[in-house]
Design an enzyme around this catalytic site. Structure first.
Site, PDB file in Angstrom:
ATOM      1  NE  ARG A   1      -3.842   0.082   0.416  1.00  0.00           N
ATOM      2  CZ  ARG A   1      -4.981   0.110   1.132  1.00  0.00           C
ATOM      3  NH1 ARG A   1      -5.302   1.186   1.804  1.00  0.00           N
ATOM      4  NH2 ARG A   1      -5.773  -0.937   1.146  1.00  0.00           N
TER       5      ARG A   1
ATOM      6  CG  HIS B   1       3.650  -8.187   5.533  1.00  0.00           C
ATOM      7  ND1 HIS B   1       3.754  -8.397   6.888  1.00  0.00           N
ATOM      8  CD2 HIS B   1       3.793  -6.847   5.368  1.00  0.00           C
ATOM      9  CE1 HIS B   1       3.937  -7.241   7.512  1.00  0.00           C
ATOM     10  NE2 HIS B   1       3.960  -6.288   6.617  1.00  0.00           N
TER      11      HIS B   1
ATOM     12  NE  ARG C   1       3.935   0.377  15.974  1.00  0.00           N
ATOM     13  CZ  ARG C   1       3.172   0.756  14.945  1.00  0.00           C
ATOM     14  NH1 ARG C   1       2.550   1.918  14.965  1.00  0.00           N
ATOM     15  NH2 ARG C   1       3.008  -0.037  13.905  1.00  0.00           N
TER      16      ARG C   1
ATOM     17  CG  HIS D   1       7.710  -2.414  12.755  1.00  0.00           C
ATOM     18  ND1 HIS D   1       8.352  -3.271  11.877  1.00  0.00           N
ATOM     19  CD2 HIS D   1       6.544  -2.062  12.153  1.00  0.00           C
ATOM     20  CE1 HIS D   1       7.613  -3.426  10.793  1.00  0.00           C
ATOM     21  NE2 HIS D   1       6.518  -2.710  10.931  1.00  0.00           N
TER      22      HIS D   1
END
Length: 473
Positions: free
Chosen positions: A194, A224, A353, A381
């Site tokens: 994206r 991914h 997060r 992350h």
């Protein structure tokens, strides 16, 4: 701007348009051309949200609603700035005393300079290495691994997934160099990432032009996972070296995103990644692996099985517990499994997060679950799972979300080396320390700052930076 006109009123507004587009992957013969055609249409997508300044008049709002064809329910009145990215202009002011002191990532001790330079491959033959970015330098670990593979005449093949990378990517340049040197190079470029679609199309064309075998993944799934496989001839044997990480192969975000990565020469993981790349680039449809959990088939099932196993450990009188670190936790099946574990008495500690659809501390349901969020200088992350009864640690690319578990190729790898699991344990211990500054999720869905004002406070990221500086010195 308007000579000869009287400006009666002026207001700021912002439109968010639908960024989704339809590309029939199993029908379109040229996926790149089809994607470029859809990207050109994206700027004319239907509005899904209209943000307006809080001083906008009813007359002006009615005009915007009519001309933009926006539903009144999709209007959001914003007090203050509509686009917070303009604050970068404030940050750009030359006032170093008001900013964080520069932080230079340290070279991981395993890859430190020696009197006799040691290759990454030689280091990995001595044992696995766990890197923790941005505290450990990306350029002197993961990037060096790929660059050395590209330059090494004994390397036969490099296979890598690319989801997002930087504009002047040394990773892509290394793959181009490797192809030019006659190595077999396979790059799985996710051109549907994206808002990075155009950049990834350009990377794909550059790689193809250099002779890299570029693939675009499986129809209907985004790729991914963050994986790299290097095949090297060593005497009469072939050895495989691997990297599996939680973050993209992007040297720029690796300086501001917190991620972990496993570098290994484990034959089991090498065989697993070989099977995975065969599945992504050919007609293999393997769904089970030796040391990996791979979505869309195995990640959710593998995690839920391990959550349920913790309940059995507790019933048997053994130690049990679950620690989970992720960007988001919204998958109902995983959440229900955590609720069942909590109800059985298994302590569950979550560091998330972003979005969290789980409610902790609800009597009879989740009183054994604690959820906290750490916001700091770096973007937290990494995705890490720890099942304490089984004494298992897993790292990977998958968040606990439908899109990750059902519509993407994701990889979670088990970290087995006790030296490395001790590092992951220390990350959890620091993040979950009662004195660590964080936000605690309440049963009502609200967040409370912790520790309370006046109590001693430690900074999770600050402690990790200090630890790396001490190691480097």
């Amino acid at each position: 701007l308007f000579p000869g006109m009287d400006v009666v009123e002026s207001h700021a507004f912002r439109i968010t348009r639908n960024a989704d587009f339809e590309v029939e992957e199993d029908r379109d013969e040229d996926l790149l051309q089809a994607l470029e055609r859809e990207l050109a249409r994206r700027r004319f997508g239907s509005p899904v949200r209209l943000e307006i300044a809080d001083d906008m008049t009813e007359h002006m709002l009615e005009l915007l609603l009519r001309e933009l064809d926006v539903d009144p329910g999709d209007v959001i009145q914003v007090p203050g700035l509509l686009d917070l990215s303009c604050l970068w202009q404030v940050y750009g002011v030359d006032r170093p005393t008001l900013k964080d002191a520069p932080f230079v990532p340290a070279t991981h001790p395993a890859f430190g300079e020696r009197e006799t330079p040691k290759s990454v491959f030689s280091t990995l033959r001595d044992g696995d290495v766990l890197v923790h970015h941005p505290y450990d330098s990306f350029s002197t670990s993961v990037q060096r691994f790929i660059e050395q593979a590209a330059a090494d005449p004994q390397v036969l093949a490099i296979k890598q997934t690319l989801y997002r990378t930087s504009g002047d990517s040394p990773i892509v340049n290394a793959l181009v160099d490797a192809a030019g040197a006659g190595k077999q190079v396979v790059a799985l470029v996710e051109i549907k990432a994206r808002f990075d679609e155009q950049a990834n199309i350009e990377w794909a064309r550059k790689l193809e032009k250099a002779g890299v075998h570029v693939v675009y993944g499986l129809v209907g799934l985004k790729t991914h996972c963050k994986t790299c496989l290097v095949v090297r001839r060593e005497g009469s044997v072939i050895r495989r070296y691997c990297h599996i990480g939680t973050g993209n192969y992007n040297p720029k975000t690796a300086r501001i995103y917190e991620d972990v990565g496993l570098l290994t020469s484990s034959p089991e993981i090498g065989a697993d990644l070989t099977d995975l790349f065969n599945s992504l680039t050919g007609y293999s449809r393997k769904t089970s692996y030796r040391n990996l959990l791979v979505a869309p088939y195995g990640v959710r099932r593998g995690i839920i099985e391990r959550i349920e196993a913790e309940v059995e450990y507790l019933k048997a009188g053994r130690e049990a517990g679950i620690r989970l670190k992720a960007n988001a936790l919204v998958d109902e099946q995983v959440i229900d499994a955590l609720y069942r574990a909590s109800a059985a008495g298994v302590p569950v500690e979550v560091v998330v997060r972003g979005i969290c659809a789980l409610k902790p501390g609800v009597p009879g349901l989740s009183e054994n679950i604690e959820v906290r969020s750490i916001l700091g200088r770096f973007l937290e992350h990494s995705r890490v799972l720890n099942f304490r009864g089984a004494d298992e640690f897993w790292i990977g690319s998958a968040d606990m979300m439908h899109r990750n578990l059902d519509r993407r190729v994701e990889v979670m790898a088990q970290v087995k080396d006790p030296r490395l699991t001790a590092q992951l344990h220390d990350i959890f211990e620091s993040a979950l320390d009662p004195t660590t500054r964080c936000w605690i999720l309440r049963p009502d869905g609200g967040w409370a700052a912790s520790p309370a004002q006046g109590e001693s406070v430690r900074e999770h990221q600050g402690e990790l930076m200090r630890s790396r500086r001490n190691q480097a010195s």
